[in-house]
Design an enzyme around this catalytic site. Structure first.
Site, PDB file in Angstrom:
ATOM      1  CG  LEU A 219      -1.911   5.424  -1.630  1.00  0.00           C
ATOM      2  CD1 LEU A 219      -3.288   5.426  -0.985  1.00  0.00           C
ATOM      3  CD2 LEU A 219      -1.121   4.194  -1.208  1.00  0.00           C
ATOM      4  CB  SER A 220      -1.959   3.087  -7.897  1.00  0.00           C
ATOM      5  OG  SER A 220      -3.018   2.506  -7.175  1.00  0.00           O
ATOM      6  CD  GLU A 221      -5.433   4.483  -9.742  1.00  0.00           C
ATOM      7  OE1 GLU A 221      -5.088   4.279 -10.927  1.00  0.00           O
ATOM      8  OE2 GLU A 221      -5.419   3.580  -8.881  1.00  0.00           O
ATOM      9  CB  THR A 222      -5.563  10.244  -4.204  1.00  0.00           C
ATOM     10  OG1 THR A 222      -4.368   9.674  -3.666  1.00  0.00           O
ATOM     11  CG2 THR A 222      -6.287  11.030  -3.117  1.00  0.00           C
TER      12      THR A 222
ATOM     13  CG  HIS B  30      -7.817   0.258  -6.817  1.00  0.00           C
ATOM     14  ND1 HIS B  30      -6.925   0.955  -7.611  1.00  0.00           N
ATOM     15  CD2 HIS B  30      -7.557   0.630  -5.534  1.00  0.00           C
ATOM     16  CE1 HIS B  30      -6.170   1.716  -6.832  1.00  0.00           C
ATOM     17  NE2 HIS B  30      -6.523   1.541  -5.580  1.00  0.00           N
TER      18      HIS B  30
END
Length: 292
Positions: free
Chosen positions: A45-48, A77
């Site tokens: 994902l774009s961030e974790t 986000h």
């Protein structure tokens, strides 16, 4: 051997699978830095994010934020999605008027208000993009002239460019390899573009690209939208409160509420949990997980 509590939260939407997902590991204390980065690369994902006990008495919890390739000091986000997750999981009690989240950029204040969680953005710095880089940026964005690209540092560093209207933004097909080289050379995380909307539901449409971080296009980007607001403020534009729309080219439909005032920049969005479970302790090589 028990695992680590895990949630995947869709942010900037109240409709599951229509916003920007963030993976939230609620028991990050058991993990080393290398494991966190490996998990972030695996979720893709774009961030974790990883929730930890705060190191400051002024904070309710601490958050570490990873893209598939690197750690970030702040991101929008993931901050809102993680706040939703810690409230839902009972890590922080919902009775308070605000949350204080510690991260690499300092302590970020969040205010739940109905279904929306608002965050006050960290301070931003704005500078002009080196004029020598503008022709390459324009070429990577399809050859369209860009009047005044700016570089906005809000933790992540975004090159921000105005492209006219939402149709131009929506039809954009960037050269990702070229964008990655430009952002690396400029010391930036990625490029965020925006254009005026005529859909009757939003003021602008936004797209954010960070190929050098393994994120070709971020579905709905909080720090990118903060950077657009910083662009407006820096240029003396009249925008003060508006809704931005993002993600349609990826089958999403995120909505970011933005406020610009004397106290700074705030963004707000809804969030909904789509996945709840555990990361297997055996897979992580954990012998003991705190709290289990």
């Amino acid at each position: 051997m028990k695992g680590l509590r895990f949630r995947q939260v869709d942010v900037f939407t109240s409709v599951p699978f229509r916003g920007n997902p963030v993976a939230v590991v609620l028991d990050g204390s058991a993990l080393a830095d290398e494991q966190m980065q490996r998990i972030a690369a695996w979720t893709n994902l774009s961030e974790t994010t990883f929730v930890l006990p705060p190191s400051s008495p002024a904070a309710d919890y601490r958050l570490r934020i990873f893209t598939p390739r690197a750690e970030l000091p702040f991101a929008g986000h993931p901050t809102i999605g993680s706040a939703h997750a810690v409230l839902e999981a009972g890590i922080v009690k919902a009775g308070g008027a605000r949350l204080r989240q510690e991260c690499g950029a300092g302590i970020v204040e969040l205010v739940p208000n109905g279904g929306t969680i608002w965050l006050k953005a960290p301070s931003t710095s704005v500078s002009s993009l080196d004029p020598a880089r503008i022709p390459d940026l324009e070429k990577s964005l399809g050859g369209r002239a860009i009047a005044r690209p700016l570089v906005v540092d809000v933790g992540p560093v975004w090159i921000v460019a105005e492209l006219g209207d939402a149709e131009i933004v929506g039809n954009l097909r960037p050269d990702m390899a070229a964008l990655g080289k430009i952002t690396d050379a400029a010391g930036a995380t990625g490029v965020t573009v925006f254009g005026k909307s005529s859909d009757g539901e939003s003021a602008i449409h936004v797209r954010s690209f960070a190929p050098a971080h393994g994120v070709a296009e971020d579905p709905v980007c909080g720090s990118g939208n903060i950077s657009v607001a910083a662009y407006f403020r820096h240029c003396g534009r009249p925008e003060r409160a508006y809704t931005a729309r993002q993600g349609m080219q990826l089958g999403r439909d995120g909505r970011v509420s933005v406020r610009i005032d004397a106290d700074g920049i705030q963004i707000g969005g809804e969030a909904v949990t789509c996945v709840e479970g555990t990361l297997a302790g055996q897979a992580l090589g954990l012998r003991h997980v705190p709290g289990h």
